[in-house]
Design an enzyme around this catalytic site. Structure first.
Site, PDB file in Angstrom:
ATOM      1  N   GLU A  34      -5.960  10.272   0.207  1.00 24.39           N
ATOM      2  CA  GLU A  34      -5.050   9.965  -0.925  1.00 24.39           C
ATOM      3  C   GLU A  34      -5.824   8.674  -1.015  1.00 24.39           C
ATOM      4  O   GLU A  34      -6.107   8.313  -0.436  1.00 24.39           O
ATOM      5  CB  GLU A  34      -3.739   8.749   0.386  1.00 24.39           C
ATOM      6  CG  GLU A  34      -2.415   8.850  -1.163  1.00 24.39           C
ATOM      7  CD  GLU A  34      -1.661   8.116   0.354  1.00 24.39           C
ATOM      8  OE1 GLU A  34      -1.662   7.728   1.421  1.00 24.39           O
ATOM      9  OE2 GLU A  34      -0.884   6.878  -0.482  1.00 24.39           O
ATOM     10  N   ARG A 259      -8.082  13.560  15.228  1.00 27.88           N
ATOM     11  CA  ARG A 259      -8.608  12.667  14.558  1.00 27.88           C
ATOM     12  C   ARG A 259     -10.366  12.066  15.376  1.00 27.88           C
ATOM     13  O   ARG A 259      -9.577  11.697  16.857  1.00 27.88           O
ATOM     14  CB  ARG A 259      -7.397  11.221  13.919  1.00 27.88           C
ATOM     15  CG  ARG A 259      -6.888  10.673  14.939  1.00 27.88           C
ATOM     16  CD  ARG A 259      -5.788  10.322  14.050  1.00 27.88           C
ATOM     17  NE  ARG A 259      -5.848   9.358  13.371  1.00 27.88           N
ATOM     18  CZ  ARG A 259      -6.209   9.374  11.829  1.00 27.88           C
ATOM     19  NH1 ARG A 259      -4.825   9.837  11.631  1.00 27.88           N
ATOM     20  NH2 ARG A 259      -6.308   9.002  10.903  1.00 27.88           N
ATOM     21  N   LYS A 269      -6.416   3.311   6.820  1.00 23.63           N
ATOM     22  CA  LYS A 269      -6.820   2.897   5.551  1.00 23.63           C
ATOM     23  C   LYS A 269      -5.893   1.168   5.522  1.00 23.63           C
ATOM     24  O   LYS A 269      -6.725   0.272   4.968  1.00 23.63           O
ATOM     25  CB  LYS A 269      -6.616   3.256   4.201  1.00 23.63           C
ATOM     26  CG  LYS A 269      -7.920   4.060   4.458  1.00 23.63           C
ATOM     27  CD  LYS A 269      -7.804   5.012   3.023  1.00 23.63           C
ATOM     28  CE  LYS A 269      -6.709   6.701   3.823  1.00 23.63           C
ATOM     29  NZ  LYS A 269      -6.406   7.744   2.454  1.00 23.63           N
TER      30      LYS A 269
HETATM   31  P1  ATP Z   1      -5.309   6.302   6.922  1.00 23.90           P
HETATM   32  O1  ATP Z   1      -4.362   6.059   7.867  1.00 23.90           O
HETATM   33  O2  ATP Z   1      -6.720   5.496   7.410  1.00 23.90           O
HETATM   34  O3  ATP Z   1      -4.805   6.400   5.630  1.00 23.90           O
HETATM   35  P2  ATP Z   1      -4.949   9.855   6.744  1.00 23.90           P
HETATM   36  O4  ATP Z   1      -4.819  10.498   7.246  1.00 23.90           O
HETATM   37  O5  ATP Z   1      -3.730   8.830   5.658  1.00 23.90           O
HETATM   38  O6  ATP Z   1      -5.318   8.113   7.178  1.00 23.90           O
HETATM   39  P3  ATP Z   1      -5.743  10.639   3.998  1.00 23.90           P
HETATM   40  O7  ATP Z   1      -6.354  10.212   3.176  1.00 23.90           O
HETATM   41  O8  ATP Z   1      -4.439  11.152   3.236  1.00 23.90           O
HETATM   42  O9  ATP Z   1      -6.192   9.307   5.155  1.00 23.90           O
HETATM   43  O10 ATP Z   1      -6.706  12.130   4.356  1.00 23.90           O
HETATM   44  C1  ATP Z   1      -7.556  12.780   4.643  1.00 23.90           C
HETATM   45  C2  ATP Z   1      -7.901  13.360   5.062  1.00 23.90           C
HETATM   46  O11 ATP Z   1      -8.633  13.271   5.802  1.00 23.90           O
HETATM   47  C3  ATP Z   1      -6.279  13.984   5.889  1.00 23.90           C
HETATM   48  O12 ATP Z   1      -6.473  15.643   5.860  1.00 23.90           O
HETATM   49  C4  ATP Z   1      -6.907  13.555   7.715  1.00 23.90           C
HETATM   50  O13 ATP Z   1      -6.392  14.442   8.232  1.00 23.90           O
HETATM   51  C5  ATP Z   1      -8.423  13.068   7.577  1.00 23.90           C
HETATM   52  N1  ATP Z   1      -8.155  12.249   8.646  1.00 23.90           N
HETATM   53  C6  ATP Z   1      -7.943  10.840   7.526  1.00 23.90           C
HETATM   54  N2  ATP Z   1      -8.474  10.187   9.057  1.00 23.90           N
HETATM   55  C7  ATP Z   1      -8.887  10.868  10.510  1.00 23.90           C
HETATM   56  C8  ATP Z   1      -9.875  10.850  11.195  1.00 23.90           C
HETATM   57  N3  ATP Z   1     -10.081   9.476  12.239  1.00 23.90           N
HETATM   58  N4  ATP Z   1     -10.251  11.805  11.267  1.00 23.90           N
HETATM   59  C9  ATP Z   1     -10.194  12.782  11.560  1.00 23.90           C
HETATM   60  N5  ATP Z   1     -10.105  13.080  10.017  1.00 23.90           N
HETATM   61  C10 ATP Z   1      -9.364  12.170   9.034  1.00 23.90           C
HETATM   62 MG    MG Z   2      -2.344   7.507   5.087  1.00 26.50          MG
END
Ligand code: ATP
Ligand code: MG
Length: 559
Positions: A34, A259, A269
């Site tokens: 995202e 994760r 983020k």
């Molecule tokens: P954040 O909470 O940091 O915003 P998110 O999962 O909301 O993380 P996205 O941009 O939606 O962020 O993530 C893109 C991809 O990266 C998704 O498939 C997510 O599952 C993966 N991802 C995000 N954080 C991690 C992590 N700490 N370890 C492994 N994969 C991750």
């Molecule tokens: Mg997110």
């Protein structure tokens, strides 16, 4: 590359699928960020996994922006994400997609759901929807709008799109089961009304699909075979499956993995954005940040990050990886390829009294003892030098083998010197310079170099050295898990950045290009920061030389 097959349960699933000729043996993954912030090292794990699997199986991996939430997303984030994925060494070729590319199709699918009696327009407020949803122990209540006719739903949904209703006044919901033990299945919201300028579609839409609706359909539209995501989405999988089955469209398989959590930092983020906005760090690329851009600026290499992602493996169980492991990976990488140079971070003047005033000798210095192919360079030696202040003690404790009154040490690549006299500031008592003598028979590499002394120090020649600023970093947070307290910011490390502004480096570094990495002998690995300008050199310490990883592993009953 496939030596981890047995430890990576996802590869085992894929191997099985290929054996059964599922999806005609195709492997197609995607990385779906995202664009609401910069990528962090957790995303690197997902990138390495998704792109890595595609590479390994001769398949494809798409880069898809999950841009369904216009109020938090923007183009700066899109661009940073693209450049970070590329920098990590991966390529989506021509498969760059946006969920917003599918808004029209997603709308049509929603109409299809309404026609099938599987979705309805609901006028409850967000708060009412929450109340009606029930809890883990109590079933939910059905919305009074749940049994609207298909015609009324179609009409209302069309008018939602047309902008007839105010933000938040109505939503489109899936008609599933308000008594489901899985809260995600209690008539989840599929569309909401939100007047926000989208970074790609502008004002075209005032209704936006929810992630849980847009995601499975985007996967399906792109022909993704294995939709790999983190474990928080395990409870959403029934909804992922429901959306695809209700529409009867191609059905990718969602697979969840744990994760990455890293000690001494935070990884969401949202939290990283707070650190930036509140000025706790200088930006998303502050070298203390666990972001890809922060690690890059700090001096991390893509190779080290990929190696790290390989080593942590892929599993389902929750864990926190110690940041020492990441540091270990960059140390190993740079040990093999970073040229060694001499830099004095806290200078103390040394005068070699028996060395001729106007003499300059060029001494041969190897660039990397680990890799003779990297050759050698010439380093100037002269009468006035600087050594590290810490390398001198007037009152040396036991086992201090560096310089002290009357003692001898070797200067790296040069001579053995002896400390003859200490000059102090009359008022403060601080040592300001040392007078030494050198033994001309002891130059490194000479046939007469037979004497051994215990300590070897790095140094620079005063007349030739180049001034530099050096930034030393410590962990961003003092606690291993900063999130164990209600406000993670309470655990910020008060001294995570130390600036040394009177450092002196070898003259050869004057021409270093930003991003160049070196081992400063005995100090660690350093990288020239982009703040270097107009002849001013700024170095970031990437990591010190002291590897704590083996020790931590041992303490953990290590593998
Ligand atoms: P954040 O909470 O940091 O915003 P998110 O999962 O909301 O993380 P996205 O941009 O939606 O962020 O993530 C893109 C991809 O990266 C998704 O498939 C997510 O599952 C993966 N991802 C995000 N954080 C991690 C992590 N700490 N370890 C492994 N994969 C991750
Ligand atoms: Mg997110």
């Amino acid at each position: 590359m496939s030596n981890t097959t047995s430890t990576n349960f996802i590869k085992n699933i894929i191997n099985e699928d290929i054996k059964n000729n599922k999806n005609d043996g195709r492997v197609h993954t995607r990385f779906p960020p995202e664009p609401n912030g910069y990528l962090h090292i957790g995303h690197a794990k997902s990138i390495c996994l998704n792109f890595g699997i595609a590479q390994e199986y001769g398949g494809l991996c798409n880069l898809r922006f999950d841009d369904t939430n216009p109020s938090k997303e923007n183009v700066e984030y899109v661009e940073s994400i693209k450049s970070d994925v590329r920098w990590l060494g991966f390529d989506w070729d021509d498969r760059l997609y946006y969920a917003s590319d599918y808004f029209e199709r997603l709308y049509e699918y929603a109409v299809q759901l309404i026609k099938a009696g599987k979705a309805y327009v609901c006028d409850l407020s967000a708060e009412e929807i929450r109340e009606y949803r029930g809890t883990l122990t109590e079933p939910g209540k059905e919305s009074p709008y749940r049994n609207r006719s298909v015609e009324e739903n179609l009409d209302l949904f069309e008018r939602m799109r047309a902008g007839e209703f105010s933000d938040g006044s109505r939503v489109l919901r899936a008609k599933i089961d308000m008594a489901s033990p899985n809260l995600n299945m209690r008539d989840p919201v599929l569309y909401r009304i939100q007047r926000a300028k989208h970074h790609r579609t502008g004002d075209k839409w005032c209704i936006y699909p929810m992630y849980d609706y847009a995601h499975p359909l985007s996967d399906s539209i792109e022909g993704v075979t294995h939709s790999i995501c983190t474990c928080e989405f395990e409870d959403h999988r029934p909804l992922y499956d429901w959306v695809l089955d209700a529409l009867g469209v191609y059905h990718p398989q969602q697979i969840e993995f744990a994760r990455l959590n890293l000690s001494h930092t935070v990884m969401s983020k949202r939290k990283l954005r707070l650190l930036v906005e509140e000025g706790h760090v200088s930006g998303w690329d502050d070298p203390r940040m666990p972001t890809i851009s922060g690690l890059r600026r700090r001096g991390y290499t893509p190779e080290a990050i990929r190696d790290f992602c390989e080593r942590i493996g892929v599993a389902k169980a929750y864990s926190i990886v110690n940041i020492a492991m990441l540091e270990h990976c960059i140390r190993e990488d740079l040990n093999a390829r970073a040229p060694r140079v001499m830099a004095v971070l806290r200078p103390l003047k040394v005068i070699i009294d028996n060395y001729p005033e106007d003499r300059v000798e060029m001494l041969e210095a190897e660039n990397n003892p680990e890799n003779p192919a990297m050759g050698s360079r010439q380093v100037p030696f002269s009468r006035v030098l600087y050594i590290e202040r810490d390398d001198f003690r007037e009152d040396p404790p036991k086992k201090f083998f560096r310089l002290a009154p009357g003692r001898e040490v070797r200067l790296k690549h040069a001579y053995i010197i002896k400390c003859e006299r200490v000059v102090k500031d009359e008022k403060t008592g601080e040592v300001v310079e040392l007078h030494c003598t050198y033994d001309p028979q002891t130059r490194s590499g000479m046939s007469t170099e037979t004497r051994k002394v215990k300590g070897t120090l790095h140094w620079v020649s005063a007349a030739h050295a180049v001034p530099a600023e050096v930034r030393l970093y410590d962990h961003l947070f003092v606690k291993e898990n900063p999130e164990e307290d209600d406000d993670f910011r309470k655990n910020l490390h008060p001294n995570s950045l130390e600036i040394l502004d009177s450092c002196l480096v070898e003259p050869g570094l004057a021409e270093a290009a930003p991003g160049s990495r070196y081992q400063f002998l005995r100090q660690g690995y350093f990288c020239l920061d982009p703040d270097s300008a107009d002849g001013k050199l700024v170095f970031n310490r990437i990591v010190s030389l002291k590897d704590t990883w083996a020790k931590i592993q041992k303490a953990q009953g290590g593998k």
